[in-house]
Design an enzyme around this catalytic site. Structure first.
Site, PDB file in Angstrom:
ATOM      1  N   ARG A  63      44.184  31.300  39.973  1.00 18.55           N
ATOM      2  CA  ARG A  63      43.402  32.527  40.648  1.00 18.55           C
ATOM      3  C   ARG A  63      43.438  33.347  39.247  1.00 18.55           C
ATOM      4  O   ARG A  63      44.361  34.351  39.442  1.00 18.55           O
ATOM      5  CB  ARG A  63      43.653  32.957  41.753  1.00 18.55           C
ATOM      6  CG  ARG A  63      42.799  33.924  42.255  1.00 18.55           C
ATOM      7  CD  ARG A  63      41.649  33.978  42.718  1.00 18.55           C
ATOM      8  NE  ARG A  63      41.468  32.984  43.685  1.00 18.55           N
ATOM      9  CZ  ARG A  63      40.255  32.239  44.122  1.00 18.55           C
ATOM     10  NH1 ARG A  63      39.088  32.361  43.554  1.00 18.55           N
ATOM     11  NH2 ARG A  63      40.054  31.615  44.949  1.00 18.55           N
ATOM     12  N   ARG A  88      37.697  22.918  36.248  1.00 21.18           N
ATOM     13  CA  ARG A  88      38.588  23.677  36.243  1.00 21.18           C
ATOM     14  C   ARG A  88      40.057  23.143  36.663  1.00 21.18           C
ATOM     15  O   ARG A  88      40.879  23.725  36.465  1.00 21.18           O
ATOM     16  CB  ARG A  88      38.198  25.149  36.888  1.00 21.18           C
ATOM     17  CG  ARG A  88      37.825  24.719  38.520  1.00 21.18           C
ATOM     18  CD  ARG A  88      37.392  26.104  39.129  1.00 21.18           C
ATOM     19  NE  ARG A  88      37.185  26.081  40.346  1.00 21.18           N
ATOM     20  CZ  ARG A  88      37.110  27.053  41.436  1.00 21.18           C
ATOM     21  NH1 ARG A  88      37.669  28.143  40.822  1.00 21.18           N
ATOM     22  NH2 ARG A  88      36.654  26.808  42.520  1.00 21.18           N
ATOM     23  N   HIS A 158      34.235  32.135  34.039  1.00 22.80           N
ATOM     24  CA  HIS A 158      34.431  32.886  35.073  1.00 22.80           C
ATOM     25  C   HIS A 158      35.458  33.967  34.723  1.00 22.80           C
ATOM     26  O   HIS A 158      36.625  34.016  35.269  1.00 22.80           O
ATOM     27  CB  HIS A 158      34.829  32.128  36.152  1.00 22.80           C
ATOM     28  CG  HIS A 158      34.776  32.700  37.618  1.00 22.80           C
ATOM     29  ND1 HIS A 158      35.220  33.545  37.903  1.00 22.80           N
ATOM     30  CD2 HIS A 158      34.324  31.970  38.696  1.00 22.80           C
ATOM     31  CE1 HIS A 158      35.467  34.014  39.091  1.00 22.80           C
ATOM     32  NE2 HIS A 158      34.371  32.997  39.724  1.00 22.80           N
ATOM     33  N   ASP A 201      28.397  40.369  44.711  1.00 18.39           N
ATOM     34  CA  ASP A 201      28.224  38.623  44.212  1.00 18.39           C
ATOM     35  C   ASP A 201      26.706  38.565  43.754  1.00 18.39           C
ATOM     36  O   ASP A 201      25.771  38.404  44.549  1.00 18.39           O
ATOM     37  CB  ASP A 201      28.543  37.798  45.514  1.00 18.39           C
ATOM     38  CG  ASP A 201      29.079  36.386  44.852  1.00 18.39           C
ATOM     39  OD1 ASP A 201      28.680  36.083  43.730  1.00 18.39           O
ATOM     40  OD2 ASP A 201      29.727  35.796  45.719  1.00 18.39           O
ATOM     41  N   GLU A 258      31.091  37.188  34.561  1.00 19.03           N
ATOM     42  CA  GLU A 258      30.855  35.774  34.072  1.00 19.03           C
ATOM     43  C   GLU A 258      29.812  35.333  33.154  1.00 19.03           C
ATOM     44  O   GLU A 258      28.474  35.811  33.518  1.00 19.03           O
ATOM     45  CB  GLU A 258      30.843  34.735  35.613  1.00 19.03           C
ATOM     46  CG  GLU A 258      31.947  35.322  36.336  1.00 19.03           C
ATOM     47  CD  GLU A 258      31.840  34.698  37.827  1.00 19.03           C
ATOM     48  OE1 GLU A 258      31.392  33.440  37.917  1.00 19.03           O
ATOM     49  OE2 GLU A 258      32.068  35.222  38.853  1.00 19.03           O
TER      50      GLU A 258
END
Ligand code: BG6
Length: 288
Positions: A63, A88, A158, A201, A258
């Site tokens: 994270r 990832r 990201h 978002d 991102e």
């Protein structure tokens, strides 16, 4: 004497990462995900946000830092498949490193299709990530299609940036750009700079210039190539409580910008052809 070192390090649980040190910066890149989770210029604060309760375990994405979302960005319509793809959480191969001068190091990682990836995404591919570490940070994510037919990808670098306080930062460079608001699923148009006082978002579209993150003590410039979409994300108070590996107040000190090919910026890659998503990130310390 200048120090230039690229070494393979191991945590006590066996989690491996590459440590890069040169006269401009220090960086750490996990073999899982080719995930850059630390980049800090000499005598400056870390550029990337990293959760202090992050996992360093196989199969769980770190994270923070720069997770590689590939070959899809966001949810897959088949809900059994992982959000943001499998790159990832896959173990990449560390291919090589290069130190052209005392200030610069580059490292190359590779992921290719396997029985496991073919079960999730039935395409043969070669995915290469080159990270160049000096006063700036450059990431080049090259997808090569080794299949007989074309395939389509969505993807993102990201990037989690560390910020002093989310209420004091702004993003410049996206004024008048259309965006998909992932919270309402509505198309909107950005009006002015972006400020944060609730969950954000969004997938910005038709982005063709620099994106600038302004913080109290520094200004970060992000320049993308072969990409026209930029995702901006901060989970704010309620969503942070539901996020894995994030403390409740973590939303205050992070922000994702991102570099992507997401939503209507999906990329079709023809057989034996490649596409390279590139991001260059510069940070300038402002003296107060
Ligand atoms: C962002 C998405 O890119 O990633 C958000 O826009 C998502 O919707 C966030 O919550 C984090 O995703 P994950 O899978 O790392 O928890």
């Amino acid at each position: 004497m200048e120090v230039i070192v690229v070494t393979i390090e191991k945590l006590s649980n066996g989690f491996e990462y590459i440590l890069v040190q040169n006269s401009s910066a220090v960086a750490k890149i996990a073999l899982q995900g080719a995930h850059l989770f630390h980049y800090c210029k000499t005598n400056e604060e870390p550029l990337l946000w990293l959760s202090d309760i992050s996992y360093y375990e196989q199969g769980k994405a770190i994270r923070g830092g720069i997770p590689i979302c590939w070959p899809w960005f966001g949810f897959h319509k088949d809900k059994t498949l992982p959000q943001h793809g499998f790159a990832r959480t896959s173990i990449w191969k560390f291919v090589s490193s290069d130190e052209p001068d005392a200030k610069t190091s580059s490292v190359i990682f590779r992921l290719t299709h396997s029985d496991e990836t073919l079960k999730m995404w039935n395409h043969k591919f070669d995915l290469e990530l080159k990270i160049t570490i000096n006063d700036s940070l450059k990431l080049e994510l090259k997808t090569t299609n080794l299949d007989e037919g074309e395939f389509t990808i969505t993807q993102a670098l990201h990037t989690y940036f560390a910020v002093s306080d989310i209420s004091e930062v702004s993003i410049n460079g996206l004024n008048k750009k259309p965006y998909l608001d992932a919270l309402t699923l509505k198309q909107e148009i950005q009006d002015g700079d972006i400020f944060f006082n609730s969950e954000v978002d969004r997938v910005y579209q038709k982005v063709d210039g620099e994106v600038i993150l302004r913080d109290k003590n520094r200004e970060i410039t992000i320049m993308n190539s072969c990409s026209s979409s930029v995702v901006v994300w901060n989970p704010w108070i309620e969503k942070t409580k539901r996020m894995s590996a994030m403390r409740e107040d973590a939303y205050r000190n992070m922000l994702c910008i991102e570099s992507s090919n997401a939503y209507d910026d999906a990329v079709v890659v023809k057989p034996n052809s490649s596409h390279t998503l590139e991001a260059v990130i510069l940070s300038l310390h402002k003296s107060s």
